[in-house]
Design a protein around this motif. Structure first.
Motif, PDB file in Angstrom:
ATOM      1  N   ARG B 225       0.930  -1.211   0.049  1.00 35.84           N
ATOM      2  CA  ARG B 225      -0.086  -0.022   0.173  1.00 35.84           C
ATOM      3  C   ARG B 225       1.191   1.225  -0.063  1.00 35.84           C
ATOM      4  NH1 ARG B 225      -1.645   3.841   2.897  1.00 35.84           N
ATOM      5  NH2 ARG B 225      -0.591   3.129   4.600  1.00 35.84           N
ATOM      6  N   GLN B 226       1.694   1.339   0.735  1.00 40.52           N
ATOM      7  CA  GLN B 226       2.756   2.301   0.947  1.00 40.52           C
ATOM      8  C   GLN B 226       3.624   2.695  -0.329  1.00 40.52           C
ATOM      9  OE1 GLN B 226       5.073   1.762   4.374  1.00 40.52           O
ATOM     10  NE2 GLN B 226       3.246   1.862   5.835  1.00 40.52           N
ATOM     11  N   THR B 227       4.001   1.432  -0.929  1.00 43.98           N
ATOM     12  CA  THR B 227       4.824   1.706  -1.956  1.00 43.98           C
ATOM     13  C   THR B 227       3.816   2.070  -3.158  1.00 43.98           C
ATOM     14  OG1 THR B 227       5.785  -0.267  -1.530  1.00 43.98           O
ATOM     15  CG2 THR B 227       5.997   0.338  -3.936  1.00 43.98           C
ATOM     16  N   ALA B 228       2.595   1.624  -3.442  1.00 41.64           N
ATOM     17  CA  ALA B 228       1.593   2.036  -4.130  1.00 41.64           C
ATOM     18  C   ALA B 228       1.074   3.470  -4.402  1.00 41.64           C
ATOM     19  CB  ALA B 228       0.516   1.119  -4.454  1.00 41.64           C
ATOM     20  N   ASP B 229       0.861   3.960  -3.151  1.00 49.06           N
ATOM     21  CA  ASP B 229       0.488   5.342  -3.030  1.00 49.06           C
ATOM     22  C   ASP B 229       1.387   6.160  -2.776  1.00 49.06           C
ATOM     23  OD1 ASP B 229       0.787   5.207  -0.183  1.00 49.06           O
ATOM     24  OD2 ASP B 229      -1.212   5.052   0.170  1.00 49.06           O
ATOM     25  N   GLY B 230       2.871   5.618  -2.545  1.00 49.94           N
ATOM     26  CA  GLY B 230       3.796   6.735  -3.006  1.00 49.94           C
ATOM     27  C   GLY B 230       4.077   7.114  -1.297  1.00 49.94           C
ATOM     28  N   THR B 231       3.636   6.634  -0.189  1.00 53.95           N
ATOM     29  CA  THR B 231       3.809   7.060   1.040  1.00 53.95           C
ATOM     30  C   THR B 231       4.902   6.256   1.808  1.00 53.95           C
ATOM     31  OG1 THR B 231       2.192   5.657   1.802  1.00 53.95           O
ATOM     32  CG2 THR B 231       1.717   7.925   1.628  1.00 53.95           C
ATOM     33  N   SER B 232       5.651   5.239   0.772  1.00 56.78           N
ATOM     34  CA  SER B 232       6.731   4.509   1.420  1.00 56.78           C
ATOM     35  C   SER B 232       7.997   5.271   1.906  1.00 56.78           C
ATOM     36  CB  SER B 232       6.969   3.131   0.549  1.00 56.78           C
ATOM     37  OG  SER B 232       8.099   2.558   1.117  1.00 56.78           O
ATOM     38  N   ASN B 233       8.429   5.005   2.787  1.00 58.39           N
ATOM     39  CA  ASN B 233       9.773   5.762   3.148  1.00 58.39           C
ATOM     40  C   ASN B 233      11.034   4.882   2.930  1.00 58.39           C
ATOM     41  OD1 ASN B 233       9.089   4.711   5.293  1.00 58.39           O
ATOM     42  ND2 ASN B 233       8.987   6.143   6.728  1.00 58.39           N
TER      43      ASN B 233
END
Lengths: 240, 254
Positions: B225-233
């Motif tokens: 989810r974080q990778t997909a919506d660009g919120t992954s750090n």
């Protein structure tokens, strides 16, 4: 399987005459009848900022949404985690939402079903269905509710895209095949992710762009997606 | 390890997972992987049904585009659809003799190198929620022991989807099933984002994602989810490695 009745509702939602507008309110009543509930509403927004109702705003649904936002609790808030929250008997769930449940009962709401408006990581809001009497949605009604949530998600995505870019490819509203389930092919979602990275846009916008491209080129969305994944097609900015 | 020890290991592992906080997609991948280790099969996949009665590949023993395509080809006709509709096991279906029964699927499966296929229903009381799909590349029937073990693994997968022990209402099942399907969509989106950003295939992207989740003790679905919506750090996950060749056009051309 989705019932005939709900299939009609979903078709009405995407009706040409409604393009660019919020989903028609009369259809909300038909959707509620198909699900065997007293009201259905859809809200945009997630998280603590609450939702803005964009469909099915009757007095009860507005009051329900106000309550959940004010109290910071209720099925409509919990659905943000991504999974549906289906409460066939609110009273039995009073321990989970101790302040909301009695307030909802005062509004005459005894059952509340909240479904995320979501396609993978694209999360636009929630669909809520309420009833004055407790009782579960049976298997057929649940299938109908999930299909309705998916259709409303797509409709709202297209509506947002059209509002942001009035002359853009998405401004024609949802395309003729819009009510076809988008979840059918894995490649559609892979392509959505790739396009979002290519254009530097959100997944929601990438999905709308993919669908609009398929429509303009008169091709199946699955075919266009396959081209993107195979790197035969690349999306780029400002060249429509 | 003897086969019996392996079996015990697999079920202990499943039980350990189910009593803890776990990621359903990762769990289903583990079950699919165990099928290939424990049974005389070469590939395994888990298919779940959506509200339209359409089956979706949710996890597989190897995440390859070819295999995923074989699962998707069964949307209209195929062993999984049969097992799902009837609730009855499809065992030892000879692909060479199935061209009339499932024309497109049989052809594609043979082209991939498989000779037989099996589908075991994912059942919960009277409901069927999907199927466990098993493929064999060598001639010879799957023995009765393997079928029983396979069905037990299918049952474990069903329990994993339900997650909450003891709560078997239709609503909860529908909710969990829907969540599993949505999580899978998120993983596909994340595969796309990663494939594009790192210049790799979607299959490689999945392996990278899963490995990263394991090494950093993260939930696969949450990392996706974080990778997909660009919120992954997770910078080292998303950054294109220095030594890879960048496509000549660069990111903004073509």
């Amino acid at each position: 399987m989705v019932s005939e009745r709900m299939a009609v509702v979903i078709t009405l939602l995407g009706d040409d005459r409604q393009r660019g507008a919020n989903p028609p309110p009369t259809v909300a009543a038909q959707a509620a009848a198909a699900l065997g509930v007293d009201g259905v509403c859809a809200g945009l927004g997630t998280g603590s900022s609450g939702q803005v109702l964009v469909w099915g705003q009757d007095a009860t649904s507005i009051a329900l949404e106000d309550l959940q936002f004010t109290l910071g609790q209720g099925p409509g808030m919990d659905v943000d985690a991504g999974a549906p929250v289906l409460v066939s008997d609110l009273e039995a769930a009073a321990a989970r939402w101790p302040v909301f449940v009695p307030a909802a009962a005062a509004l005459g709401v005894r059952a509340l079903f909240a479904l995320p408006l979501r396609i993978g990581a694209i999360h636009v809001g929630a669909l809520q269905a309420y009833r004055a009497n407790p009782g579960s949605l049976d298997g057929a009604a649940l299938s109908d509710a999930f299909a309705l949530a998916e259709a409303v998600t797509l409709l709202l995505l297209h509506r947002q895209a059209a509002a942001a870019d009035p002359g853009g490819a998405a401004s024609g509203g949802p395309q003729p095949d819009w009510s076809q389930p988008v979840t059918f092919r894995a490649q559609v979602h892979q392509a959505t992710g790739m396009i979002s990275a290519q254009l530097g846009v959100t997944l929601a916008e990438a999905l709308v762009r993919l669908r609009a491209h398929a429509y303009v080129e008169d091709r199946l969305i699955a075919e266009v997606a396959a081209d993107v994944v195979a790197r035969r097609l690349r999306f780029e900015n400002d060249k429509r | 390890m003897t086969r019996e020890e392996q079996l015990i290991d697999a079920f202990v592992e499943a039980a350990d997972t189910l009593v803890a906080d776990f990621d359903v997609i990762e769990f289903l991948h583990t079950v699919a992987g165990r099928c290939v280790q424990l049974l005389d099969v070469d590939a395994a996949g888990i298919m779940l049904a959506d509200q339209y009665g359409q089956l979706h590949a949710t996890a597989a023993s190897t995440e390859s585009a070819r295999l995923l395509e074989l699962f998707e080809l069964q949307a209209d006709a195929g062993p999984c659809m049969e097992a799902f509709r009837t609730g009855v096991q499809v065992v030892n279906a000879d692909l060479g003799a199935s061209e009339e029964r499932w024309p497109r699927f049989a052809e594609a499966a043979q082209a991939t190198g498989f000779v037989s296929v099996h589908a075991l229903p994912l059942r919960l009381r009277t409901t069927v929620i999907g199927a466990l799909n098993l493929f064999c590349a060598r001639p010879g029937d799957l023995g009765e022991g393997d079928v029983r073990t396979g069905q037990a693994l299918a049952d474990v997968a069903t329990i994993g989807i339900l997650a909450q022990r003891g709560l078997y209402q239709a609503e909860l099942l529908a909710s969990q099933l829907q969540n599993a399907l949505s999580s899978r969509v998120t993983i596909e989106q994340a595969k796309g984002v990663l494939a594009e950003r790192r210049g790799i295939s979607v299959d490689e992207a999945f392996n990278l994602l899963r490995r990263y989740a394991r090494n950093h003790n993260l939930h696969l679905s949450e990392l996706a989810r974080q990778t997909a919506d660009g919120t992954s750090n997770a910078v080292e996950l998303l950054a294109r490695p220095q030594n890879t060749t960048v496509s000549p056009e660069g990111p903004d051309s073509a």
